[in-house]
Design a protein around this motif. Sequence first.
Motif, short mmCIF file in Angstrom:
data_model
loop_
_atom_site.label_atom_id
_atom_site.label_comp_id
_atom_site.label_asym_id
_atom_site.label_seq_id
_atom_site.Cartn_x
_atom_site.Cartn_y
_atom_site.Cartn_z
N GLU A 145 10.54 -0.39 -2.21
CA GLU A 145 9.28 0.19 -2.41
C GLU A 145 9.63 1.80 -2.16
O GLU A 145 9.03 2.81 -2.98
CB GLU A 145 8.28 0.10 -1.41
N LYS A 146 10.51 2.13 -1.31
CA LYS A 146 10.95 3.57 -0.99
C LYS A 146 11.60 4.06 -2.33
O LYS A 146 11.36 5.20 -2.61
CB LYS A 146 12.06 3.45 0.02
N LYS A 196 12.53 -5.33 0.76
CA LYS A 196 11.12 -5.09 -0.07
C LYS A 196 10.76 -3.51 0.43
O LYS A 196 10.22 -2.70 -0.45
CB LYS A 196 10.10 -5.91 0.47
N LYS A 197 11.04 -3.17 1.51
CA LYS A 197 10.77 -1.60 1.97
C LYS A 197 11.65 -0.69 1.27
O LYS A 197 11.25 0.31 0.84
CB LYS A 197 10.72 -1.63 3.59
N ASN A 198 12.97 -1.10 1.10
CA ASN A 198 13.80 -0.31 0.35
C ASN A 198 13.26 -0.12 -0.99
O ASN A 198 13.55 1.14 -1.62
CB ASN A 198 15.20 -0.78 0.69
N GLU A 243 12.21 -8.39 4.16
CA GLU A 243 11.12 -7.39 4.59
C GLU A 243 11.96 -6.16 4.57
O GLU A 243 11.52 -5.10 3.84
CB GLU A 243 10.53 -7.44 6.08
N ARG A 244 13.22 -5.86 4.76
CA ARG A 244 13.98 -4.73 4.52
C ARG A 244 14.18 -4.41 2.95
O ARG A 244 14.08 -3.27 2.79
CB ARG A 244 15.28 -4.87 5.27
#
Length: 49
Positions: A23-24, A19-21, A16-17
Motif C-alpha cells: 500500500e505504501k 500488505k502495508k508495504n 500484514e507487513r
Amino acid sequence: MAKPNFQFQKRQKELERKKKNDEKLQRKLAKNNPADTDAAEEQVEEAAE
C-alpha cells in the motif's frame, strides 16, 4: 490448554507487513506519477500473483 501456534502468528504478521508495504508503494507511485496510477496498480497486482 492448547499451545499457541507461533508459526501462524508469524505468518499473519508477515502478511500484514507485506500488505502495508504494498500500500505504501502504491501511494508512492501514485504521488510520483499521478497520470499513470492505473498502470502502476496493474503492475503491482500482477507481481503479487
